[in-house]
Design a protein around this motif. Structure first.
Motif, PDB file in Angstrom:
ATOM      1  N   UNK A 103      -7.285   0.205  -9.695  1.00 18.80           N
ATOM      2  CA  UNK A 103      -8.222   0.464  -9.645  1.00 18.80           C
ATOM      3  C   UNK A 103      -9.292  -0.623  -9.115  1.00 18.80           C
ATOM      4  N   UNK A 104      -8.993  -1.861  -8.732  1.00 20.34           N
ATOM      5  CA  UNK A 104      -9.308  -2.987  -8.450  1.00 20.34           C
ATOM      6  C   UNK A 104      -9.799  -2.373  -6.885  1.00 20.34           C
ATOM      7  N   UNK A 105      -8.298  -1.903  -5.935  1.00 19.41           N
ATOM      8  CA  UNK A 105      -8.779  -1.412  -5.010  1.00 19.41           C
ATOM      9  C   UNK A 105      -9.468  -0.756  -4.470  1.00 19.41           C
ATOM     10  N   UNK A 106      -9.504   0.266  -5.261  1.00 18.92           N
ATOM     11  CA  UNK A 106     -10.255   1.254  -5.444  1.00 18.92           C
ATOM     12  C   UNK A 106     -11.623   0.995  -5.481  1.00 18.92           C
ATOM     13  N   UNK A 107     -11.867  -0.136  -5.847  1.00 16.06           N
ATOM     14  CA  UNK A 107     -13.664   0.182  -6.404  1.00 16.06           C
ATOM     15  C   UNK A 107     -14.710  -0.403  -5.714  1.00 16.06           C
ATOM     16  N   UNK A 108     -15.786   0.747  -5.691  1.00 12.11           N
ATOM     17  CA  UNK A 108     -16.744   1.003  -4.972  1.00 12.11           C
ATOM     18  C   UNK A 108     -18.507  -0.055  -5.876  1.00 12.11           C
ATOM     19  N   UNK A 109     -17.919  -0.362  -6.644  1.00 17.32           N
ATOM     20  CA  UNK A 109     -19.623  -1.412  -7.822  1.00 17.32           C
ATOM     21  C   UNK A 109     -18.873  -2.520  -8.441  1.00 17.32           C
ATOM     22  N   UNK A 110     -19.451  -3.381  -8.945  1.00 12.88           N
ATOM     23  CA  UNK A 110     -19.085  -4.036  -9.622  1.00 12.88           C
ATOM     24  C   UNK A 110     -18.684  -3.271 -11.612  1.00 12.88           C
ATOM     25  N   UNK A 111     -18.929  -2.470 -11.678  1.00 12.64           N
ATOM     26  CA  UNK A 111     -18.537  -1.996 -12.580  1.00 12.64           C
ATOM     27  C   UNK A 111     -17.327  -2.084 -12.483  1.00 12.64           C
ATOM     28  N   UNK A 112     -16.740  -1.254 -11.649  1.00 12.11           N
ATOM     29  CA  UNK A 112     -14.334  -1.016 -11.707  1.00 12.11           C
ATOM     30  C   UNK A 112     -13.843  -2.501 -11.431  1.00 12.11           C
ATOM     31  N   UNK A 113     -15.112  -3.290 -10.378  1.00  8.39           N
ATOM     32  CA  UNK A 113     -13.943  -4.796 -10.610  1.00  8.39           C
ATOM     33  C   UNK A 113     -14.024  -5.031 -12.029  1.00  8.39           C
ATOM     34  N   UNK A 114     -15.277  -5.042 -12.656  1.00  9.13           N
ATOM     35  CA  UNK A 114     -15.669  -5.347 -14.173  1.00  9.13           C
ATOM     36  C   UNK A 114     -14.145  -4.668 -14.894  1.00  9.13           C
ATOM     37  N   UNK A 115     -13.914  -3.570 -15.250  1.00  8.41           N
ATOM     38  CA  UNK A 115     -12.613  -2.758 -15.375  1.00  8.41           C
ATOM     39  C   UNK A 115     -11.726  -2.996 -15.222  1.00  8.41           C
ATOM     40  N   UNK A 116     -11.447  -3.455 -13.775  1.00  5.32           N
ATOM     41  CA  UNK A 116     -10.459  -3.675 -13.143  1.00  5.32           C
ATOM     42  C   UNK A 116      -9.663  -5.036 -13.937  1.00  5.32           C
ATOM     43  N   UNK A 117     -10.079  -5.586 -13.935  1.00  5.49           N
ATOM     44  CA  UNK A 117     -10.148  -7.653 -14.750  1.00  5.49           C
ATOM     45  C   UNK A 117      -9.874  -7.599 -16.027  1.00  5.49           C
ATOM     46  N   UNK A 118     -11.092  -6.312 -16.871  1.00  4.43           N
ATOM     47  CA  UNK A 118     -10.452  -6.614 -18.171  1.00  4.43           C
ATOM     48  C   UNK A 118      -9.303  -5.890 -18.477  1.00  4.43           C
ATOM     49  N   UNK A 119      -9.128  -4.646 -17.787  1.00  8.58           N
ATOM     50  CA  UNK A 119      -7.507  -4.375 -17.974  1.00  8.58           C
ATOM     51  C   UNK A 119      -6.517  -5.244 -18.067  1.00  8.58           C
ATOM     52  N   UNK A 120      -7.185  -6.055 -16.927  1.00  5.79           N
ATOM     53  CA  UNK A 120      -5.382  -7.300 -16.565  1.00  5.79           C
ATOM     54  C   UNK A 120      -5.530  -8.166 -18.035  1.00  5.79           C
ATOM     55  N   UNK A 121      -6.500  -9.029 -18.390  1.00  6.56           N
ATOM     56  CA  UNK A 121      -7.022  -9.030 -19.553  1.00  6.56           C
ATOM     57  C   UNK A 121      -6.060  -9.042 -20.510  1.00  6.56           C
ATOM     58  N   UNK A 122      -6.823  -7.516 -21.194  1.00  2.00           N
ATOM     59  CA  UNK A 122      -5.282  -6.836 -22.022  1.00  2.00           C
ATOM     60  C   UNK A 122      -3.880  -6.975 -22.094  1.00  2.00           C
ATOM     61  N   UNK A 123      -3.541  -6.743 -20.657  1.00  2.00           N
ATOM     62  CA  UNK A 123      -1.802  -7.219 -20.681  1.00  2.00           C
ATOM     63  C   UNK A 123      -1.377  -8.207 -20.010  1.00  2.00           C
ATOM     64  N   UNK A 124      -2.422  -8.991 -19.546  1.00  2.00           N
ATOM     65  CA  UNK A 124      -2.310 -10.254 -19.026  1.00  2.00           C
ATOM     66  C   UNK A 124      -1.270 -11.649 -20.165  1.00  2.00           C
ATOM     67  N   UNK A 125       0.320 -10.344 -20.739  1.00  2.00           N
ATOM     68  CA  UNK A 125       1.551 -11.503 -21.622  1.00  2.00           C
ATOM     69  C   UNK A 125       2.486 -12.315 -20.839  1.00  2.00           C
ATOM     70  N   UNK A 126       1.900 -11.879 -19.274  1.00  2.00           N
ATOM     71  CA  UNK A 126       3.164 -12.455 -18.749  1.00  2.00           C
ATOM     72  C   UNK A 126       3.980 -14.156 -18.563  1.00  2.00           C
TER      73      UNK A 126
END
Length: 421
Positions: free
Chosen positions: A103-126
């Motif tokens: 999603x981040x690679x394909x982002x063309x606006x700040x909104x998509x970057x925001x969504x990508x980073x939120x998803x990463x946070x939701x799964x960042x249990x590594x």
């Protein structure tokens, strides 16, 4: 110390004197690959957002939103790893990371970057799941060493990712994102094919009494029941609050104030700094951590960490040339490399073996609280060009952590402290 933490027989007692590298090697590689994937994004993210029209405050809001989602998800994921195993949670979080990077690679606006980073946070249990795995497969005498190995993996990934990013950023700002996606996919492959799906509790905690409470709900209140843990959490929060304020806006600060060989500081130069940070991290884990752990008490080591960090922060704020900035990076990277295994191992040995996942997740969630606030607060300060106030706040919070540790933590004998590493 709880009986649940003691080796259950003579064989386990003998095994507790050293780590089983057959179990630690795959998780070291996984952590390294995941760190390299994250490290490839960090140098370009501020500039990626700036190209999309974002201000320093927007950068802070994006990072804060990522931290907020991590705060919500981390304890839950930690408890799931206690109940269903570290491997399954790692695989799930890695799958989420792949989607977020796409999603981040394909982002063309700040909104998509925001969504990508939120998803990463939701799964960042590594890292919390990996740290729980390390705790499962280490004893009290090898706990800091096990966590140190994972921290070295973070350092190695921190060298590879930013170096790769700095090279690929000359092609485009999206090229490092695709590289990060490939690294994350490789990590998922290693997890699926190599990581042992061990029972909860690992080699040093698999007794019936311990397993009776697996799956029992563990709240922040129960985690903070111990006075020592409360102090350690307060100290840990001071560290991550100060470091979060510093690291989240460092690129903006240097881009505004620092000239690198007569040109503006950019993603390639930030990649150099992050690569150096990773190299220092690895060297500290290999050559310095064990010696310091045997020389200083736990309290003394924590105070030393904050002292080194404070010197680095002040030096960074005053840097006008590459040599001074390099000294600042040396101090800060050394302090951070010492801080992570010291804090995580200290917390780990104060909780039952079968609850390592939830305590790691809860700790990660507490750290995420600081990550929610610090990028936004630092962004507001730097948005007004108050650079001195920014560094002053960072140093003041770090020194507060040192004072709390010095006053409230008991002084543990160095020989006892060395048992952790």
């Amino acid at each position: 110390m709880s009986d649940e933490l003691r080796p259950i027989d003579a064989a386990a007692s003998a095994a507790s004197q050293k780590l089983d590298w057959r179990l630690m090697l795959p998780v070291f590689i996984i952590v390294s690959l995941d760190a390299a994937s994250s490290g490839a994004i960090l140098p370009i993210l501020p500039f990626y957002l700036r190209n999309l029209g974002a201000s320093p405050l927007v950068l802070g809001l994006v990072l804060g939103a990522e931290a907020l989602s991590q705060f919500v998800a981390a304890p839950w994921l930690g408890q799931l790893s206690d109940r269903y195993g570290r491997k399954r949670v790692l695989l799930a979080s890695q799958a989420g990371a792949l989607i977020s990077l796409l999603l981040l690679a394909l982002a063309n606006s700040v909104v998509f970057v925001l969504l990508a980073r939120i998803l990463l946070g939701l799964t960042a249990a590594n890292f919390s799941a990996a740290a729980a795995y390390a705790a499962d497969n280490s004893s009290l005498t090898t706990r800091r060493q096990a966590i140190g190995i994972l921290s070295a993996g973070l350092g190695l990934g921190g060298m590879i990712g930013p170096s790769l990013s700095g090279y690929l950023a000359d092609i485009s700002l999206t090229a490092p994102i695709w590289a990060a996606l490939a690294l994350s996919a490789t990590s998922m492959l290693v997890t699926g094919l190599w990581l042992k799906g061990a029972d909860v509790g690992g080699r040093f905690g698999n007794d019936s009494k311990a397993n009776e409470t697996v799956g029992e709900k563990v709240s922040f209140r129960s985690l903070l029941a111990s006075p020592v843990i409360r102090v350690l959490v307060a100290v840990l929060l001071c560290h991550y609050f100060s470091y979060g304020m510093f690291s989240s806006q460092l690129a903006v600060f240097l881009a505004d104030t620092f000239t690198w060989n007569e040109h503006a500081f950019g993603p390639k130069e930030l990649g150099y700094l992050l690569t150096a940070d990773g190299a220092i991290n690895v060297l500290v884990q290999l050559f310095l951590l064990r010696w310091l752990g045997g020389t200083f008490s736990e309290r003394g080591l924590i105070v030393l960490v904050f002292t080194i960090l404070s010197i680095g922060y002040v030096t960074a704020g005053l840097s006008t040339d590459i040599a001074t900035l390099a000294f600042a990076v040396l101090c800060i990277s050394t302090g951070v490399a010492l801080a992570r295994p010291t804090f995580v191992a200290a917390l780990s040995v104060h909780v039952p073996q079968q609850r390592q996942g939830i305590v790691m997740g809860a700790t990660q969630s507490l750290v995420a609280v600081t990550d929610i606030v610090t990028p936004v607060l630092a962004g507001v300060i730097l948005g007004q060009s108050l650079y001195g106030a920014w560094i002053g706040a960072v140093v003041a919070i770090a020194l507060a952590g040192a004072v709390i540790a010095r006053i409230r933590l008991p002084a543990i004998d160095p020989e006892t402290n060395a048992a952790g590493g």
